[in-house]
Design a protein around this motif. Sequence first.
Motif, mmCIF file in Angstrom:
data_model
loop_
_atom_site.group_PDB
_atom_site.id
_atom_site.type_symbol
_atom_site.label_atom_id
_atom_site.label_comp_id
_atom_site.label_asym_id
_atom_site.label_seq_id
_atom_site.Cartn_x
_atom_site.Cartn_y
_atom_site.Cartn_z
ATOM 1 N N GLY A 180 0.821 -1.206 0.000
ATOM 2 C CA GLY A 180 0.000 0.000 0.000
ATOM 3 C C GLY A 180 0.854 1.254 0.000
ATOM 4 N N ILE A 181 0.228 2.351 -0.293
ATOM 5 C CA ILE A 181 0.928 3.635 -0.307
ATOM 6 C C ILE A 181 0.386 4.517 0.817
ATOM 7 C CG2 ILE A 181 -0.672 4.501 -2.072
ATOM 8 C CD1 ILE A 181 1.572 6.343 -3.017
ATOM 9 N N GLU A 182 1.309 5.160 1.511
ATOM 10 C CA GLU A 182 0.927 6.118 2.557
ATOM 11 C C GLU A 182 0.525 7.423 1.870
ATOM 12 O OE1 GLU A 182 0.530 5.604 5.601
ATOM 13 O OE2 GLU A 182 1.762 3.916 6.233
ATOM 14 N N LEU A 183 -0.760 7.605 1.635
ATOM 15 C CA LEU A 183 -1.232 8.750 0.852
ATOM 16 C C LEU A 183 -0.840 10.081 1.490
ATOM 17 C CD1 LEU A 183 -4.747 7.330 -0.078
ATOM 18 C CD2 LEU A 183 -2.777 7.591 -1.602
ATOM 19 N N SER A 184 -0.761 10.115 2.819
ATOM 20 C CA SER A 184 -0.397 11.368 3.484
ATOM 21 C C SER A 184 1.042 11.782 3.174
ATOM 22 C CB SER A 184 -0.579 11.239 4.995
ATOM 23 O OG SER A 184 0.249 10.215 5.519
ATOM 24 N N ASP A 185 1.900 10.807 2.846
ATOM 25 C CA ASP A 185 3.287 11.125 2.499
ATOM 26 C C ASP A 185 3.407 11.729 1.111
ATOM 27 O OD1 ASP A 185 4.002 10.069 4.925
ATOM 28 O OD2 ASP A 185 4.812 8.192 4.112
ATOM 29 N N PHE A 186 2.363 11.548 0.297
ATOM 30 C CA PHE A 186 2.411 12.012 -1.084
ATOM 31 C C PHE A 186 1.160 12.823 -1.404
ATOM 32 C CE2 PHE A 186 5.098 8.304 -0.792
ATOM 33 C CZ PHE A 186 6.254 8.728 -1.435
ATOM 34 N N SER A 187 0.913 13.813 -0.563
ATOM 35 C CA SER A 187 -0.270 14.656 -0.735
ATOM 36 C C SER A 187 0.077 16.108 -1.019
ATOM 37 C CB SER A 187 -1.144 14.576 0.527
ATOM 38 O OG SER A 187 -0.410 15.010 1.665
ATOM 39 N N HIS A 188 1.353 16.482 -0.855
ATOM 40 C CA HIS A 188 1.751 17.869 -1.095
ATOM 41 C C HIS A 188 3.216 17.898 -1.542
ATOM 42 C CE1 HIS A 188 2.656 16.897 3.098
ATOM 43 N NE2 HIS A 188 3.718 17.663 2.964
ATOM 44 N N CYS A 189 3.583 18.960 -2.242
ATOM 45 C CA CYS A 189 4.951 19.055 -2.759
ATOM 46 C C CYS A 189 5.244 20.485 -3.182
ATOM 47 C CB CYS A 189 5.144 18.104 -3.943
ATOM 48 S SG CYS A 189 3.977 18.413 -5.289
ATOM 49 N N LEU A 275 11.772 14.210 -2.227
ATOM 50 C CA LEU A 275 11.269 13.230 -3.181
ATOM 51 C C LEU A 275 9.913 13.637 -3.760
ATOM 52 C CD1 LEU A 275 11.665 10.542 -4.635
ATOM 53 C CD2 LEU A 275 10.623 9.407 -2.662
ATOM 54 N N PRO A 276 8.912 14.007 -2.932
ATOM 55 C CA PRO A 276 7.650 14.471 -3.527
ATOM 56 C C PRO A 276 7.846 15.676 -4.445
ATOM 57 C CG PRO A 276 7.352 14.005 -1.196
ATOM 58 C CD PRO A 276 8.831 13.929 -1.463
ATOM 59 N N ALA A 277 8.744 16.592 -4.072
ATOM 60 C CA ALA A 277 8.990 17.762 -4.912
ATOM 61 C C ALA A 277 9.571 17.356 -6.265
ATOM 62 C CB ALA A 277 9.936 18.725 -4.196
ATOM 63 N N CYS A 278 10.431 16.345 -6.260
ATOM 64 C CA CYS A 278 11.011 15.859 -7.510
ATOM 65 C C CYS A 278 9.936 15.280 -8.413
ATOM 66 C CB CYS A 278 12.081 14.824 -7.211
ATOM 67 S SG CYS A 278 12.843 14.110 -8.690
ATOM 68 N N TYR A 279 9.074 14.427 -7.849
ATOM 69 C CA TYR A 279 7.962 13.891 -8.645
ATOM 70 C C TYR A 279 7.170 15.030 -9.291
ATOM 71 C CZ TYR A 279 7.973 8.989 -6.876
ATOM 72 O OH TYR A 279 8.259 7.668 -6.599
ATOM 73 N N CYS A 280 6.779 16.003 -8.464
ATOM 74 C CA CYS A 280 5.891 17.072 -8.939
ATOM 75 C C CYS A 280 6.574 18.031 -9.902
ATOM 76 C CB CYS A 280 5.338 17.855 -7.752
ATOM 77 S SG CYS A 280 4.210 16.913 -6.724
ATOM 78 N N GLU A 300 3.233 6.304 -6.208
ATOM 79 C CA GLU A 300 3.688 7.535 -5.553
ATOM 80 C C GLU A 300 3.507 8.731 -6.487
ATOM 81 O OE1 GLU A 300 7.031 5.431 -2.631
ATOM 82 O OE2 GLU A 300 7.687 6.634 -4.344
ATOM 83 N N ALA A 301 3.879 8.559 -7.756
ATOM 84 C CA ALA A 301 3.689 9.636 -8.727
ATOM 85 C C ALA A 301 2.210 9.965 -8.884
ATOM 86 C CB ALA A 301 4.303 9.237 -10.070
ATOM 87 N N MET A 302 1.387 8.933 -9.005
ATOM 88 C CA MET A 302 -0.047 9.155 -9.192
ATOM 89 C C MET A 302 -0.678 9.862 -8.001
ATOM 90 S SD MET A 302 -1.296 5.610 -10.998
ATOM 91 C CE MET A 302 -1.131 5.369 -12.770
ATOM 92 N N ALA A 303 -0.272 9.478 -6.797
ATOM 93 C CA ALA A 303 -0.838 10.111 -5.601
ATOM 94 C C ALA A 303 -0.585 11.612 -5.590
ATOM 95 C CB ALA A 303 -0.253 9.466 -4.349
ATOM 96 N N LEU A 304 0.493 12.029 -6.222
ATOM 97 C CA LEU A 304 0.830 13.452 -6.311
ATOM 98 C C LEU A 304 0.232 14.110 -7.555
ATOM 99 C CD1 LEU A 304 4.507 13.123 -5.122
ATOM 100 C CD2 LEU A 304 2.775 14.535 -4.002
ATOM 101 N N GLY A 305 -0.527 13.338 -8.331
ATOM 102 C CA GLY A 305 -1.174 13.895 -9.509
ATOM 103 C C GLY A 305 -0.274 14.023 -10.712
ATOM 104 N N VAL A 306 0.814 13.254 -10.751
ATOM 105 C CA VAL A 306 1.734 13.318 -11.893
ATOM 106 C C VAL A 306 1.338 12.243 -12.903
ATOM 107 C CG1 VAL A 306 4.146 13.194 -12.640
ATOM 108 C CG2 VAL A 306 3.585 14.094 -10.366
ATOM 109 N N PRO A 307 1.009 12.613 -14.147
ATOM 110 C CA PRO A 307 0.658 11.614 -15.159
ATOM 111 C C PRO A 307 1.810 10.648 -15.393
ATOM 112 C CG PRO A 307 0.082 13.824 -15.905
ATOM 113 C CD PRO A 307 0.906 13.990 -14.667
#
Length: 393
Positions: A180-189, A275-280, A300-307
Amino acid sequence: MNILMISDVYFPRVNGVSTSIMTLRRELKALGHTVTLVAPAYDMGEAPEDDIVRINGRPVLMDPEDRLMSLKSLKALPQMLSAQSFDLVHIHTPFLAHYTGLSLAKAFNIPCVETYHTFFEEYLYHYIPFLPKALMRYAARHFSRRQCAQVDGLVLPSIAMDEALKRYGVRAFSKIIPTGIELSDFSHCDPDGFRRTHGIAPERPVVVYVGRVAFEKNIEFLLLMLSQLRHSIPDVLLIIAGEGPAEAKLRKTVEGLNLAANVLFVGYLERATELPACYCAGNAFVFASRTETQGLVLLEAMALGVPVVSTAVMGTRDILTAGRGCRVAEDNPVAFAATLQEVLTDSTLRARLSIEARQHALDWSAPQMAQQMLAFYQLAQQQFMRSAQLAEV
């Protein structure tokens, strides 16, 4: 429950197995369960934790990022841990941890389950290339059949891995439970901050790869794809976030393809913010591994809204075949480049994929997967008890 986990790898060694163990431990503890982990010591300044038993070792010859745990220390574990009254052993890797986990389960007379995290049929060939690939495939299949038959339950991260093991002849009691993915870890960037830090212009088209820089990840394919994409989008930039044994060879490939201005290696990134900032910072996330048993970085990318633009091979199929938040590309550089070009040049498409990606990631939340794992633990316990009762008859 009181759960004993054991693995040949864990943080600060960064990879998907480490992430999977960390996520599961955190969720199980949040549900009120006790989890003790046995893992290597890396001598990299890792902070001591009461519920992690670190085992000294030495660097692995073919992969010095990893550690081979001391056999003497592993053999002392049954006595060291005997007072803790564990209910179950959960093995996460198939090397020394596998055999030590079996020994611990036998010593404590408790069930033992294992997660099959790595597709060794393809993985081994990259690290022992001087042996014939057919021989490596045969060895990996035999190895997997033998180990899977030794545990009381088998956890598989994807349908594709389940299918592969069935082709091998594995008939163990098993269940598909993805990480599973910890959605709270990948909710902002902070994508703008990341771009400023690395001198990337706000309007520059950027694609991102996150993961271990290893041969089996097929990153060279992405470089060949990039050399095609550059013809239509000359200023495109590929960010490669991670480290690993393939980095030196990939840097030479970058030079040989004259891509120095189009590729940026940023190494390992701190997970909480960098890491989230890099994805975004990317307009799209790209992936082409042929050996994934799941492909957690896609989520992880998807949770941050990255296609996501990726091939759909092995475990990544489970995430990508719904077609939500992604474009599945063909497994050749020219076709992949064409698919990626479509995403990078169509802002309306990217906006729609971004919304879909966030929604899709919700279906893979860590709490849901932890509940499934607990249910599987209970089934494994029941099966273990039935087998014990039959043996007494």
